[in-house]
Design a protein around this motif. Structure first.
Motif, PDB file in Angstrom:
ATOM      1  N   ALA A 284      -7.647  -1.368   1.826  1.00 48.16           N
ATOM      2  CA  ALA A 284      -7.980  -0.420   2.709  1.00 48.16           C
ATOM      3  C   ALA A 284      -8.707   0.930   2.309  1.00 48.16           C
ATOM      4  O   ALA A 284      -9.573   1.102   2.769  1.00 48.16           O
ATOM      5  CB  ALA A 284      -6.705   0.033   3.606  1.00 48.16           C
ATOM      6  N   ALA A 285      -8.025   1.262   1.230  1.00 47.03           N
ATOM      7  CA  ALA A 285      -8.710   2.642   0.630  1.00 47.03           C
ATOM      8  C   ALA A 285     -10.159   2.031   0.203  1.00 47.03           C
ATOM      9  O   ALA A 285     -11.188   3.081   0.302  1.00 47.03           O
ATOM     10  CB  ALA A 285      -7.914   3.007  -0.742  1.00 47.03           C
ATOM     11  N   GLU A 286     -10.383   1.095  -0.549  1.00 52.97           N
ATOM     12  CA  GLU A 286     -11.698   0.476  -0.885  1.00 52.97           C
ATOM     13  C   GLU A 286     -12.491   0.463   0.276  1.00 52.97           C
ATOM     14  O   GLU A 286     -13.579   1.155   0.333  1.00 52.97           O
ATOM     15  CB  GLU A 286     -11.704  -0.745  -1.574  1.00 52.97           C
ATOM     16  N   LYS A 287     -12.083  -0.013   1.249  1.00 53.78           N
ATOM     17  CA  LYS A 287     -12.954  -0.292   2.634  1.00 53.78           C
ATOM     18  C   LYS A 287     -13.351   1.202   3.102  1.00 53.78           C
ATOM     19  O   LYS A 287     -14.551   1.393   3.770  1.00 53.78           O
ATOM     20  CB  LYS A 287     -12.286  -1.190   3.667  1.00 53.78           C
ATOM     21  N   LEU A 288     -12.400   2.030   3.147  1.00 56.46           N
ATOM     22  CA  LEU A 288     -12.572   3.164   3.747  1.00 56.46           C
ATOM     23  C   LEU A 288     -13.437   3.974   2.896  1.00 56.46           C
ATOM     24  O   LEU A 288     -14.465   4.831   3.418  1.00 56.46           O
ATOM     25  CB  LEU A 288     -11.329   4.173   3.978  1.00 56.46           C
TER      26      LEU A 288
ATOM     27  N   GLN B 191       4.936  -3.879  -3.221  1.00 56.41           N
ATOM     28  CA  GLN B 191       4.425  -5.012  -2.538  1.00 56.41           C
ATOM     29  C   GLN B 191       3.321  -4.745  -1.649  1.00 56.41           C
ATOM     30  O   GLN B 191       2.405  -5.747  -1.468  1.00 56.41           O
ATOM     31  CB  GLN B 191       5.495  -5.826  -1.983  1.00 56.41           C
ATOM     32  N   ARG B 192       3.101  -3.678  -1.144  1.00 55.57           N
ATOM     33  CA  ARG B 192       2.018  -3.555  -0.199  1.00 55.57           C
ATOM     34  C   ARG B 192       0.935  -2.869  -0.769  1.00 55.57           C
ATOM     35  O   ARG B 192       0.015  -2.441  -0.162  1.00 55.57           O
ATOM     36  CB  ARG B 192       2.703  -2.660   0.941  1.00 55.57           C
ATOM     37  N   ALA B 193       1.148  -2.832  -1.941  1.00 52.44           N
ATOM     38  CA  ALA B 193      -0.337  -1.848  -2.961  1.00 52.44           C
ATOM     39  C   ALA B 193      -1.590  -2.632  -2.674  1.00 52.44           C
ATOM     40  O   ALA B 193      -2.375  -1.873  -2.551  1.00 52.44           O
ATOM     41  CB  ALA B 193       0.338  -1.823  -4.212  1.00 52.44           C
ATOM     42  N   ALA B 194      -1.429  -3.908  -2.865  1.00 49.07           N
ATOM     43  CA  ALA B 194      -2.720  -4.635  -2.707  1.00 49.07           C
ATOM     44  C   ALA B 194      -3.334  -4.375  -1.459  1.00 49.07           C
ATOM     45  O   ALA B 194      -4.690  -3.953  -1.369  1.00 49.07           O
ATOM     46  CB  ALA B 194      -2.655  -6.137  -2.975  1.00 49.07           C
TER      47      ALA B 194
END
Length: 143
Positions: A40-44, A32-35
């Motif tokens: 966050a991974a994309e922004k980092l 459920q928290r994957a999105a």
């Protein structure tokens, strides 16, 4: 590389049982928290160079002695290596966000770095400072 799902299945298998309801709820919560994690991974990833530079600058500002002769940042080559190491840790944190667990950082970052820094007698406090700066700057305040 461990994720929450592989960790749960491995633990249940080692205990000779099926995953429990609590195990399955942990996996479901992780999904459920994957999105949010992937965002966050994309922004980092998109800002990795800037985040690395800011973190390194914050570190050298807090610990100016590091640029003195005989220290970890005494010349540009060594400074560049510090920034390279910070980028490496941030990539590992990015991988943790993608898999939803601390496996990449545990397996590739912490254990290996401990030995390298101990052997080379490098200070760890500046790296902690740089990553703390990054966390505090990048994360929204929490209750």
């Amino acid at each position: 590389m461990k994720s929450v799902a592989t960790t749960v299945v491995t633990a249940a298998d080692a205990a000779g049982r099926f995953p429990s309801q609590n195990d399955l709820e942990a996996v479901q919560g992780n999904i459920q928290r994957a999105a949010a994690r992937l965002e966050a991974a994309e922004k980092l990833a998109a800002g990795l160079d800037n985040v690395t530079k800011e973190a390194g600058d914050a570190c050298f500002n807090k610990y100016p002695y590091l640029k003195q002769p005989g220290e970890a940042g005494e010349n540009q080559t060594k400074v560049d290596k510090c920034y390279r190491d910070l980028a490496h840790y941030l990539r590992l944190i990015n991988y943790c966000l993608v898999v939803g667990g601390t496996g990449p950082l545990d397996e590739w970052g912490i254990a290996g770095a401990r030995e390298v820094y101990r052997t080379l007698r490098l200070p760890t406090a500046p790296y902690v400072e740089a990553l703390t700066y990054t966390r505090d700057r990048a994360c929204a305040p929490r209750d």
